[in-house]
Design an enzyme around this catalytic site. Structure first.
Site, PDB file in Angstrom:
ATOM      1  N   TYR A  21     -91.780 -55.061 -28.815  1.00  0.00           N
ATOM      2  CA  TYR A  21     -90.675 -55.944 -29.192  1.00  0.00           C
ATOM      3  C   TYR A  21     -89.694 -55.203 -30.091  1.00  0.00           C
ATOM      4  O   TYR A  21     -88.471 -55.252 -29.886  1.00  0.00           O
ATOM      5  CB  TYR A  21     -91.230 -57.181 -29.896  1.00  0.00           C
ATOM      6  CG  TYR A  21     -90.180 -58.100 -30.462  1.00  0.00           C
ATOM      7  CD1 TYR A  21     -89.392 -58.889 -29.621  1.00  0.00           C
ATOM      8  CD2 TYR A  21     -89.959 -58.174 -31.837  1.00  0.00           C
ATOM      9  CE1 TYR A  21     -88.414 -59.727 -30.133  1.00  0.00           C
ATOM     10  CE2 TYR A  21     -88.987 -59.011 -32.358  1.00  0.00           C
ATOM     11  CZ  TYR A  21     -88.210 -59.788 -31.503  1.00  0.00           C
ATOM     12  OH  TYR A  21     -87.236 -60.599 -32.025  1.00  0.00           O
ATOM     13  N   GLU A  63     -86.565 -69.082 -33.135  1.00  0.00           N
ATOM     14  CA  GLU A  63     -86.427 -68.888 -34.579  1.00  0.00           C
ATOM     15  C   GLU A  63     -86.629 -70.217 -35.304  1.00  0.00           C
ATOM     16  O   GLU A  63     -87.198 -70.262 -36.398  1.00  0.00           O
ATOM     17  CB  GLU A  63     -85.062 -68.293 -34.922  1.00  0.00           C
ATOM     18  CG  GLU A  63     -84.868 -66.854 -34.479  1.00  0.00           C
ATOM     19  CD  GLU A  63     -85.738 -65.851 -35.215  1.00  0.00           C
ATOM     20  OE1 GLU A  63     -86.401 -66.239 -36.196  1.00  0.00           O
ATOM     21  OE2 GLU A  63     -85.771 -64.680 -34.807  1.00  0.00           O
ATOM     22  N   TRP A  67     -93.658 -64.657 -37.269  1.00  0.00           N
ATOM     23  CA  TRP A  67     -93.057 -64.361 -35.977  1.00  0.00           C
ATOM     24  C   TRP A  67     -94.133 -63.999 -34.950  1.00  0.00           C
ATOM     25  O   TRP A  67     -93.990 -64.279 -33.769  1.00  0.00           O
ATOM     26  CB  TRP A  67     -92.027 -63.233 -36.099  1.00  0.00           C
ATOM     27  CG  TRP A  67     -91.475 -62.799 -34.780  1.00  0.00           C
ATOM     28  CD1 TRP A  67     -91.545 -61.576 -34.214  1.00  0.00           C
ATOM     29  CD2 TRP A  67     -90.776 -63.626 -33.826  1.00  0.00           C
ATOM     30  NE1 TRP A  67     -90.937 -61.572 -32.979  1.00  0.00           N
ATOM     31  CE2 TRP A  67     -90.461 -62.821 -32.717  1.00  0.00           C
ATOM     32  CE3 TRP A  67     -90.391 -64.967 -33.809  1.00  0.00           C
ATOM     33  CZ2 TRP A  67     -89.779 -63.312 -31.608  1.00  0.00           C
ATOM     34  CZ3 TRP A  67     -89.713 -65.464 -32.696  1.00  0.00           C
ATOM     35  CH2 TRP A  67     -89.419 -64.636 -31.606  1.00  0.00           C
TER      36      TRP A  67
END
Length: 202
Positions: A25, A47, A55
């Site tokens: 990522y 988000e 995350w």
């Protein structure tokens, strides 16, 4: 996307090795400029789901989120009903938070309004790209004047779960700023992509 990446031994942002899901990522997505409306909408939604969580929790569930939310297709989600909300609350593959699920449905409807007004979500979002002289030192802040302005504008339009910190994380991820650390080997890769990227006119 990977042809110009440095070798795995090159330095990276410190957080990128914190979990096995992070390196790919970090190296191929985070900070690379995006002008695709679907991807921008997806990241705003994710988000929002991350609020109060890590995350990593969201990243490992990302494909489940995409399945649950119709690939983050804005018109499809805008037609979701209370039945869909209840269905999603029973889905163990995502974060089952009623407020956040309802926010995604609401935000899809607000996104449709914005699309009618602006023509594209990207055109609206990229207005908030900060000028170079406004950028702080990489990875030193979690909110900025630009993210505050973006958050205020989205909230004024009725969006939910789009606070200034969420907006800043979104801007980092979608390439409105290059927040890779100064010594990170991916920083110049992102910079080259940004230099070749033409933000949507708006």
């Amino acid at each position: 996307m990977t042809a110009d990446l440095p070798g795995p031994e090159a330095p990276r942002c410190a957080w990128s090795r914190a979990a096995p899901e992070f390196p790919a990522y970090h190296d191929t997505e985070w900070g690379f400029p995006v002008d695709d409306d679907c991807r921008l909408f997806e990241k705003l939604c994710l988000e929002g789901f991350q609020s109060g969580l890590s995350w990593r929790t969201i990243l490992v569930k990302r494909e489940n989120f995409r399945t649950a939310f119709a690939g983050f297709d804005i018109p499809s989600i805008a037609r979701f009903t209370e039945h869909d909300v209840e269905r999603l609350l029973q889905d163990p593959g995502i974060v089952r938070h009623r407020g956040k699920i309802e926010a995604v449905v609401n935000n899809a409807r607000r996104a449709e309004e914005l699309l009618d007004e602006e023509g594209s979500l990207a055109r609206f979002i990229w207005r908030y790209e900060p000028a170079p002289e406004e950028l702080p030192k990489p990875q030193t802040v979690s909110v900025s004047p630009a993210s505050i302005s973006l958050s205020k504008d989205l909230k004024r339009r009725g969006w939910r779960f789009v606070g200034p910190t969420t907006a800043f994380a979104f801007m980092q991820a979608m390439g409105l700023i290059n927040d890779h650390s100064a010594e990170c080997a991916i920083r110049p890769v992102v910079q080259r992509r940004r230099e070749a990227f033409t933000p949507p006119a708006g």
